[in-house]
Structure formats: structure tokens, C-alpha cells
Scaffold this motif. Structure first.
Motif, PDB file in Angstrom:
ATOM      1  N   LEU A   1       0.847  -1.195   0.000  1.00  0.00           N
ATOM      2  CA  LEU A   1       0.000   0.000   0.000  1.00  0.00           C
ATOM      3  C   LEU A   1       0.882   1.244   0.000  1.00  0.00           C
ATOM      4  O   LEU A   1       1.836   1.328   0.782  1.00  0.00           O
ATOM      5  N   PHE A   2       0.533   2.197  -0.878  1.00  0.00           N
ATOM      6  CA  PHE A   2       1.344   3.407  -1.010  1.00  0.00           C
ATOM      7  C   PHE A   2       0.481   4.659  -0.934  1.00  0.00           C
ATOM      8  O   PHE A   2      -0.632   4.696  -1.473  1.00  0.00           O
ATOM      9  N   LEU A   3       1.006   5.674  -0.269  1.00  0.00           N
ATOM     10  CA  LEU A   3       0.457   7.030  -0.352  1.00  0.00           C
ATOM     11  C   LEU A   3       1.411   7.825  -1.237  1.00  0.00           C
ATOM     12  O   LEU A   3       2.596   7.960  -0.925  1.00  0.00           O
ATOM     13  N   LEU A   4       0.896   8.296  -2.366  1.00  0.00           N
ATOM     14  CA  LEU A   4       1.744   9.040  -3.299  1.00  0.00           C
ATOM     15  C   LEU A   4       1.869  10.497  -2.849  1.00  0.00           C
ATOM     16  O   LEU A   4       1.098  10.985  -2.021  1.00  0.00           O
ATOM     17  N   ALA A   5       2.836  11.185  -3.414  1.00  0.00           N
ATOM     18  CA  ALA A   5       3.120  12.562  -3.010  1.00  0.00           C
ATOM     19  C   ALA A   5       1.913  13.471  -3.221  1.00  0.00           C
ATOM     20  O   ALA A   5       1.734  14.450  -2.481  1.00  0.00           O
ATOM     21  N   ASP A   6       1.068  13.148  -4.201  1.00  0.00           N
ATOM     22  CA  ASP A   6      -0.097  13.990  -4.466  1.00  0.00           C
ATOM     23  C   ASP A   6      -1.308  13.598  -3.621  1.00  0.00           C
ATOM     24  O   ASP A   6      -2.398  14.133  -3.823  1.00  0.00           O
ATOM     25  N   GLY A   7      -1.108  12.666  -2.699  1.00  0.00           N
ATOM     26  CA  GLY A   7      -2.196  12.270  -1.816  1.00  0.00           C
ATOM     27  C   GLY A   7      -3.002  11.091  -2.302  1.00  0.00           C
ATOM     28  O   GLY A   7      -3.919  10.642  -1.612  1.00  0.00           O
TER      29      GLY A   7
END
Ligand code: FES
Length: 126
Positions: free
Chosen positions: A44-50
Motif C-alpha cells: 500500500l502506497f500514499l503518493l506525493a499527491d495524496g
């Protein structure tokens, strides 16, 4: 239950969900491994743009459960995670390997509910 309107890369599925963690636990650009109900593992990832994204945690080329430790990046506008083992890049949108057409990661749906992130137990693509 209130579903907050936060961008996720995949659409919802009818499969069950596993609660992963609170959104504020996630660090942009870093992944966490989630053991899903039924036994699959997701990264699971949270990207820099949310944006939230989840793919299978098993690297199909390196054959190890390491994708949550992969490196988040961008290939021509496509958000990708690069395997920490052999560095192949996988699209976080559809799971395809951008360095080897024969390989792909399953993509899981992600939802946010009351500040808690959940991942679909079954992939939406394979
Ligand atoms: S866990 Fe072995 S290289 Fe990361």
C-alpha cells in the motif's frame, strides 16, 4: 459510515476489504505491507499527491514479498513502484511491468473510511 472523497487509483470492487491502517500513519512515497483476509499480501502506497494505491506485495521477478519496500517514481506520467531487488518498474495504475511486458502485479482497490485505509482482499486486475 462515511466514505471520504480521496483519490485512489483503482475503482471500488465488490470483494471484501481489509483495514490496513490510519491514513495519517502513511508516509508519502513510502509503502507498507498489508496481510489481507484470505492470505494475499498487498503493498500500500500514499503518493506525493495524496493518491492511495495498492498492488501485490510479491515481486514476480525477484519472487519475494518486497514490493512495499519499493521505490516510488514516475515513468512518463505513470506512477510506478520499482522493485527493491532488480529495479523493474511496475505501474501503480494497472500493474504492468514497464521493463518486462510478460510480468505484472495484481492491483488492489483502496478506500478511505473515517480516516482508516482499507485494501480490497482480491485484486481488481491480475
Ligand atoms: S528485503 Fe531483501 S532486499 Fe529488501
Amino acid at each position: 459510515m462515511t466514505v471520504i472523497d480521496t483519490p485512489t487509483i483503482t475503482t471500488e470492487t465488490t470483494t471484501g476489504w481489509t483495514q490496513a491502517c490510519r491514513l495519517d500513519f502513511l508516509i508519502p512515497g513510502r509503502g507498507v505491507a498489508v496481510l489481507l483476509k484470505g492470505g494475499r499480501q498487498a503493498a500500500l502506497f500514499l503518493l506525493a499527491d495524496g493518491t492511495l494505491a495498492a498492488v501485490g506485495n510479491i515481486d514476480p521477478i525477484g519472487r519475494a514479498a518486497v514490493m512495499s519496500r519499493g521505490i516510488i517514481g514516475d515513468r512518463g506520467g505513470v506512477p510506478v513502484v520499482a522493485s527493491p531487488l532488480l529495479k523493474q518498474a511496475f505501474s501503480l495504475v494497472d500493474g504492468r511491468c514497464l521493463d518486462d511486458e510478460s510480468q505484472s502485479l495484481p492491483v488492489h482497490a483502496v478506500q478511505l473510511d473515517g480516516g482508516v485505509v482499507s485494501v480490497s482482499n482480491e485484486p481488481v486486475t491480475s
